[in-house]
Design an enzyme around this catalytic site. Structure first.
Site, PDB file in Angstrom:
ATOM      1  N   SER A 179       0.817  -1.211   0.000  1.00 44.69           N
ATOM      2  CA  SER A 179       0.000   0.000   0.000  1.00 44.69           C
ATOM      3  C   SER A 179       0.857   1.270   0.000  1.00 44.69           C
ATOM      4  CB  SER A 179      -0.907   0.030   1.224  1.00 44.69           C
ATOM      5  OG  SER A 179      -1.640  -1.168   1.337  1.00 44.69           O
TER       6      SER A 179
HETATM    7  N1  SAH Z   1      -0.873  -4.540   3.910  1.00 41.08           N
HETATM    8  C1  SAH Z   1      -0.193  -4.956   2.702  1.00 41.08           C
HETATM    9  C2  SAH Z   1      -1.040  -4.680   1.504  1.00 41.08           C
HETATM   10  C3  SAH Z   1      -1.163  -5.869   0.629  1.00 41.08           C
HETATM   11  S1  SAH Z   1      -2.388  -5.777  -0.638  1.00 41.08           S
HETATM   12  C4  SAH Z   1       1.158  -4.324   2.626  1.00 41.08           C
HETATM   13  O1  SAH Z   1       1.430  -3.415   3.422  1.00 41.08           O
HETATM   14  O2  SAH Z   1       1.966  -4.737   1.803  1.00 41.08           O
HETATM   15  C5  SAH Z   1      -3.679  -6.781   0.039  1.00 41.08           C
HETATM   16  C6  SAH Z   1      -3.338  -8.217   0.351  1.00 41.08           C
HETATM   17  O3  SAH Z   1      -4.548  -8.830   0.784  1.00 41.08           O
HETATM   18  C7  SAH Z   1      -2.845  -9.045  -0.825  1.00 41.08           C
HETATM   19  O4  SAH Z   1      -1.623  -9.626  -0.491  1.00 41.08           O
HETATM   20  C8  SAH Z   1      -3.932 -10.119  -1.002  1.00 41.08           C
HETATM   21  O5  SAH Z   1      -3.437 -11.369  -1.403  1.00 41.08           O
HETATM   22  C9  SAH Z   1      -4.511 -10.181   0.389  1.00 41.08           C
HETATM   23  N2  SAH Z   1      -5.861 -10.728   0.484  1.00 41.08           N
HETATM   24  C10 SAH Z   1      -6.932 -10.531  -0.334  1.00 41.08           C
HETATM   25  N3  SAH Z   1      -8.002 -11.204   0.117  1.00 41.08           N
HETATM   26  C11 SAH Z   1      -7.611 -11.829   1.272  1.00 41.08           C
HETATM   27  C12 SAH Z   1      -8.274 -12.682   2.203  1.00 41.08           C
HETATM   28  N4  SAH Z   1      -9.560 -13.021   2.081  1.00 41.08           N
HETATM   29  N5  SAH Z   1      -7.555 -13.132   3.257  1.00 41.08           N
HETATM   30  C13 SAH Z   1      -6.252 -12.802   3.429  1.00 41.08           C
HETATM   31  N6  SAH Z   1      -5.572 -12.012   2.573  1.00 41.08           N
HETATM   32  C14 SAH Z   1      -6.244 -11.520   1.511  1.00 41.08           C
END
Ligand code: SAH
Length: 204
Positions: free
Chosen positions: A52
């Site tokens: 993000s």
């Molecule tokens: N907080 C992260 C942002 C990652 S983007 C950072 O700082 O890098 C969002 C993430 O949510 C992705 O890796 C995606 O695979 C995950 N995601 C999406 N749906 C999900 C679910 N139901 N359970 C767990 N992770 C999920």
């Protein structure tokens, strides 16, 4: 990053600003992206996912109003960056990711950056993490079509949930407090996150 993108906008919580100073963001982005680790943007981390934008990470951290003793759940580990920032602000952090390769990479990132205390779980975070509930705060880094009720139910009384709610291509980051009268929305700003894929999210 902290001066221009955070303080220069509307992030005012000194604890959050200090946490954002301390976490080495370059250790949470793929090697090929390191030169823009501190850019004002989300960056690709593989598997169609992103780390993000720093501002959104700070906004979520500030909205959760952490004072240090909380147990926190971070849904959507991705790179692990948001969880590391939360680990600077709370006592115990659990993070859950659905894509095994990303969970594995995040574990390596935590080890490299000195955040081994963050506990990584693999699974559908739209269902929360019942075995570790209740949480003082829950941060969701992926967009849900509606308020994920199971996450709300895993909050302590007065606990806070930050979650992007809306369509696939645009949402509002809603900050919800668990109260005796039911979910109270305390804050809402436009945002854009990757979809939450799961039972309480989008079906793929
Ligand atoms: N907080 C992260 C942002 C990652 S983007 C950072 O700082 O890098 C969002 C993430 O949510 C992705 O890796 C995606 O695979 C995950 N995601 C999406 N749906 C999900 C679910 N139901 N359970 C767990 N992770 C999920």
């Amino acid at each position: 990053m902290v001066e221009e993108q955070l303080r220069g906008r509307d992030i005012v919580d000194e604890r959050v600003l200090a946490a954002m100073e301390r976490v080495p963001r370059e250790l949470f982005v793929p090697e090929g992206e390191r030169h823009r680790a501190y850019a004002d943007a989300a960056l690709p981390i593989g598997h169609g996912q992103t780390i993000s934008q720093p501002y959104m990470v700070a906004r979520i951290a500030e909205a959760l109003g952490l004072s240090g003793g909380e147990k926190v759940l971070d849904v959507g580990t991705g790179s692990g960056y948001q969880a590391a920032v939360l680990a600077e602000l709370a006592d115990e952090v659990h993070t859950i990711e659905r894509i095994p390769e990303l969970a594995e990479q995040a574990r390596k990132n935590f080890a490299a950056a000195g955040y081994d205390r963050v506990q990584v779980h693999l699974g559908d975070g739209s269902l929360g993490l019942p075995e570790e509930a209740p949480f003082g705060a829950i941060a969701v880094a992926a967009a849900a079509p509606g308020l994920p009720e199971l996450l709300y139910e895993q909050l302590e009384p007065r606990g806070r949930l930050a979650v992007p709610v809306g369509g696939r291509w645009g949402q509002r980051l809603e900050v919800i407090v668990r109260s005796p009268e039911g979910p109270a929305v305390v804050h809402s700003v436009p945002c854009r996150f990757v979809p939450l894929v799961g039972e309480q999210g989008f079906r793929k």
